[in-house]
Structure formats: C-alpha cells, structure tokens
Design an enzyme around this catalytic site. Sequence first.
Site, PDB file in Angstrom:
ATOM      1  N   LYS A  96       0.875  -1.176   0.000  1.00  0.00           N
ATOM      2  CA  LYS A  96       0.000   0.000   0.000  1.00  0.00           C
ATOM      3  C   LYS A  96       0.909   1.222   0.000  1.00  0.00           C
ATOM      4  O   LYS A  96       1.662   1.439   0.962  1.00  0.00           O
ATOM      5  CB  LYS A  96      -0.898   0.004   1.239  1.00  0.00           C
ATOM      6  CG  LYS A  96      -1.648   1.315   1.398  1.00  0.00           C
ATOM      7  CD  LYS A  96      -2.573   1.339   2.597  1.00  0.00           C
ATOM      8  CE  LYS A  96      -2.929   2.775   2.944  1.00  0.00           C
ATOM      9  NZ  LYS A  96      -3.825   2.903   4.074  1.00  0.00           N
ATOM     10  N   GLY A 157      -8.191   8.395  10.416  1.00  0.00           N
ATOM     11  CA  GLY A 157      -8.458   8.471  11.849  1.00  0.00           C
ATOM     12  C   GLY A 157      -9.545   9.457  12.228  1.00  0.00           C
ATOM     13  O   GLY A 157      -9.850   9.614  13.413  1.00  0.00           O
ATOM     14  N   ALA A 183      -9.721   4.785   4.713  1.00  0.00           N
ATOM     15  CA  ALA A 183      -9.506   5.859   5.686  1.00  0.00           C
ATOM     16  C   ALA A 183     -10.741   6.718   5.931  1.00  0.00           C
ATOM     17  O   ALA A 183     -11.479   7.051   5.013  1.00  0.00           O
ATOM     18  CB  ALA A 183      -8.352   6.774   5.283  1.00  0.00           C
ATOM     19  N   GLY A 184     -10.928   7.037   7.200  1.00  0.00           N
ATOM     20  CA  GLY A 184     -11.981   7.966   7.588  1.00  0.00           C
ATOM     21  C   GLY A 184     -13.329   7.329   7.862  1.00  0.00           C
ATOM     22  O   GLY A 184     -14.266   8.010   8.272  1.00  0.00           O
ATOM     23  N   THR A 206      -9.147   2.655  12.484  1.00  0.00           N
ATOM     24  CA  THR A 206      -9.502   3.373  13.710  1.00  0.00           C
ATOM     25  C   THR A 206     -10.915   3.064  14.194  1.00  0.00           C
ATOM     26  O   THR A 206     -11.140   2.929  15.404  1.00  0.00           O
ATOM     27  CB  THR A 206      -9.363   4.896  13.487  1.00  0.00           C
ATOM     28  OG1 THR A 206      -8.064   5.146  12.948  1.00  0.00           O
ATOM     29  CG2 THR A 206      -9.524   5.676  14.773  1.00  0.00           C
TER      30      THR A 206
HETATM   31  C1  LIG Z   1      -3.979   1.349   8.703  1.00  0.00           C
HETATM   32  C2  LIG Z   1      -3.938   2.223   7.554  1.00  0.00           C
HETATM   33  O1  LIG Z   1      -3.510   1.862   6.480  1.00  0.00           O
HETATM   34  C3  LIG Z   1      -4.469   3.608   7.718  1.00  0.00           C
HETATM   35  O2  LIG Z   1      -3.533   4.509   7.231  1.00  0.00           O
HETATM   36  C4  LIG Z   1      -5.764   3.631   6.966  1.00  0.00           C
HETATM   37  O3  LIG Z   1      -5.800   4.591   6.017  1.00  0.00           O
HETATM   38  C5  LIG Z   1      -6.952   3.516   7.835  1.00  0.00           C
HETATM   39  O4  LIG Z   1      -7.529   4.716   8.191  1.00  0.00           O
HETATM   40  P1  LIG Z   1      -8.599   4.783   9.374  1.00  0.00           P
HETATM   41  O5  LIG Z   1      -7.843   4.529  10.613  1.00  0.00           O
HETATM   42  O6  LIG Z   1      -9.196   6.145   9.284  1.00  0.00           O
HETATM   43  O7  LIG Z   1      -9.613   3.697   9.121  1.00  0.00           O
END
Ligand SMILES: CC(=O)[C@@H](O)[C@H](O)COP(=O)(O)O
Length: 254
Positions: A96, A157, A183-184, A206
């Site tokens: 990634k 996060g 993410a998010g 997160t």
């Molecule tokens: C674990 C990882 O790869 C993070 O950089 C990802 O983008 C997850 O984001 P969240 O924690 O917001 O779900």
Amino acid sequence: MLKIGNHVFKSRLFLGTGKFPDLEVQQQAVEASGTEVLTFAVRRLNLENPDAPNFLERLDLKKFTLLPNTAGAATAEEAVRIARLAKASGLCDMIKVEVIGDSRTLLPDPIETLKATEILVREGFTVLPYTSDDPILARHLQEVGAHAVMPGASPIGSGLGLLNPHYIKFIIEEAKVPVIVDAGVGSPADAAAAMELGADGVLLNTAVAGAKDPVLMAEAMKLAIEAGRKGYLAGRIAKKRYASASSPLEGMVD
Ligand SMILES: CC(=O)[C@@H](O)[C@H](O)COP(=O)(O)O
C-alpha cells in the site's frame, strides 16, 4: 470475489492492525472481521529481527495476505525504499503506497504517490496506492499500472465518513481496477454507504480499534460491508420527491 493482481479474496474488508487497546483484543477483532488482508506500517516492524516481540505477534500471519504500507513516507523515494525493504524481508509482493503530504490532515501527496506507484509497478509489486478522492488522479494511477486505487473517504483516523461520495462515485464509474475506500470510515453505516456506491472493498482501522467494543465493531463492519455489497448488486430504487403508495389501489374492486 475480489481480484487484485494475482490475489483473490472473499472478504471485502481490509483491516489495519494498529491502535488496538491490546494484542488480545486485536486478535479477536481480526477474527470477528473475517478479513483476509491485514495492513500495517512497515516502519513499525523490526525487519532485521522479525521474530522480536511486535504488534503482530498474536496473529497467525500465514492465514492472511499481508498488505504492508509505506506510512511515514513523505516522498516517493522514501516510499520506494520502505517497499523494497518489505519485499526483501519476504513480507509480501503487495504494497500500500502511502505518501503523506501534510502532517495535520494526513492527506496523500498526489505527485509523490503517482511517482512511487509507477516505480513500484515497474519493479513487479502489486501496488495499491492510498489516494485522495480526485477522479483524475485515480485515472493517472491506473495508467501507470496501479492494481487497485484506494481513495480516502475522509482524513485518516477522523471517522468523518464519506465526505465526497459524488467524486468517489466518479472514480468507481471509470475504474478498470478495484476501488477500495480507505480511511476515515467511522461507523458501519459509512462502510455500507461506500459499498452501496459500488466500491469493491473498504480498508479501515480506527473505527474498529478505537470502538468501545472493538470485537463487536469488527463484526458489525463485516456485516455492513456484506450488506452494502448486496444492496449495490440488488440495485436500489430511485429517489422520488413525493410519496408513492406501497399498496397501490389501482385495479382493486370495491
Ligand atoms: C492502517 C492504515 O492503512 C491507515 O492509514 C488507513 O488509512 C486507515 O484509516 P482509518 O484509521 O481512518 O480507518
């Protein structure tokens, strides 16, 4: 089935491994999520001594496809160096690409992300770049050979959910490779919404690790992603401005 490069997955949930209250909870949450893909920052591992105690030690890594990420990189050069280290340690052929352009928002640097993706594709990696919700950038990432694109729903996060579903939909409509919303994501509703838009999967961390009950939330995310996928395939009704009776009276005798 979700196909990325030569990998095929039943689960469409990719799970991050950081931020859990402890390794026991992490292990149980991973199991409850049904995930087949685990992501983690290469920088958090001691690659010279992979057997030293680390935050993945409770997990049977042979059961998962590993998606190491280049978190901590601020340039393409750094991301490429981290990816090469991960490959040399035999972690996986998948990477990634995460090149952060701003420390407050943690938004990806589009130019460096594109550069790193191009180099790593040429070197034979299966490359999944974390990108913004920009459809044009997603197109360029595919042109240089990205095996999937991973637009952010909102800042890492933040738990803000899908801030720009309209643009994510543009990306999905045009994509020739899987689109993993990354993410998010803050709640199961956010994950389901991403899947209902037509995303091929969701990467999150997160929302599970920081939940009051991470194990229960992991299961909720699994179910939401499955429900969202089915809802997408089933085809939702069009939205109407006015009511339309659910039990039409037409043709009924008095
Ligand atoms: C674990 C990882 O790869 C993070 O950089 C990802 O983008 C997850 O984001 P969240 O924690 O917001 O779900």
